[in-house]
Design a protein around this motif. Structure first.
Motif, PDB file in Angstrom:
ATOM      1  N   SER A  20       4.568  -1.303   6.080  1.00  0.00           N
ATOM      2  CA  SER A  20       4.354  -2.740   6.154  1.00  0.00           C
ATOM      3  C   SER A  20       5.048  -3.415   4.983  1.00  0.00           C
ATOM      4  N   SER A  21       4.989  -4.729   4.983  1.00  0.00           N
ATOM      5  CA  SER A  21       5.604  -5.486   3.898  1.00  0.00           C
ATOM      6  C   SER A  21       4.655  -5.621   2.698  1.00  0.00           C
ATOM      7  N   THR A  22       3.414  -5.162   2.849  1.00  0.00           N
ATOM      8  CA  THR A  22       2.441  -5.235   1.750  1.00  0.00           C
ATOM      9  C   THR A  22       1.884  -3.842   1.458  1.00  0.00           C
ATOM     10  N   PRO A  23       2.690  -2.956   0.873  1.00  0.00           N
ATOM     11  CA  PRO A  23       2.201  -1.598   0.622  1.00  0.00           C
ATOM     12  C   PRO A  23       1.076  -1.553  -0.407  1.00  0.00           C
ATOM     13  N   GLY A  24       1.030  -2.534  -1.309  1.00  0.00           N
ATOM     14  CA  GLY A  24      -0.049  -2.552  -2.301  1.00  0.00           C
ATOM     15  C   GLY A  24      -1.402  -2.780  -1.667  1.00  0.00           C
ATOM     16  N   LEU A  25      -1.477  -3.712  -0.714  1.00  0.00           N
ATOM     17  CA  LEU A  25      -2.744  -3.975  -0.034  1.00  0.00           C
ATOM     18  C   LEU A  25      -3.166  -2.802   0.839  1.00  0.00           C
TER      19      LEU A  25
END
Length: 96
Positions: A20-25
């Motif tokens: 995804s574009s938000t790997p941190g979340l």
């Protein structure tokens, strides 16, 4: 999509983080789930081949231990749902 054998399924290694574009979340959510429920599901308690009249006390204790992380999170959530409005009400009414 192939379903495979429904009666004897084969399971893979575990949940993978989707690209995804938000790997941190995604990493944070998976870390929280691993923290809340680190134990594996006690599959020996869930037996569909034989009919059980009920769970024994040991079985219930093992299932509660499995769900302990979610129970603690639910207790903290209920406590916050009660305390936050109560503290806000006290600050509103008692502006000493």
């Amino acid at each position: 999509m192939e379903l495979g054998d429904v009666w004897k399924p084969t399971y893979g290694p575990g949940p993978e983080a989707p690209g995804s574009s938000t790997p941190g979340l995604v990493a944070m959510a998976h870390g929280f789930l691993r923290l809340v429920q680190p134990n594996a599901l006690p599959t020996e308690l869930i037996n569909f081949d034989q009919s059980q009249s009920g769970f024994s006390r040991d079985d219930i204790n093992e299932l509660l231990l499995y769900e302990l992380g979610f129970l603690v999170c639910a207790a903290i959530g209920i406590l916050l749902i009660i305390l936050v409005p109560l503290v806000g009400f006290c600050f509103c009414c008692c502006r000493c």
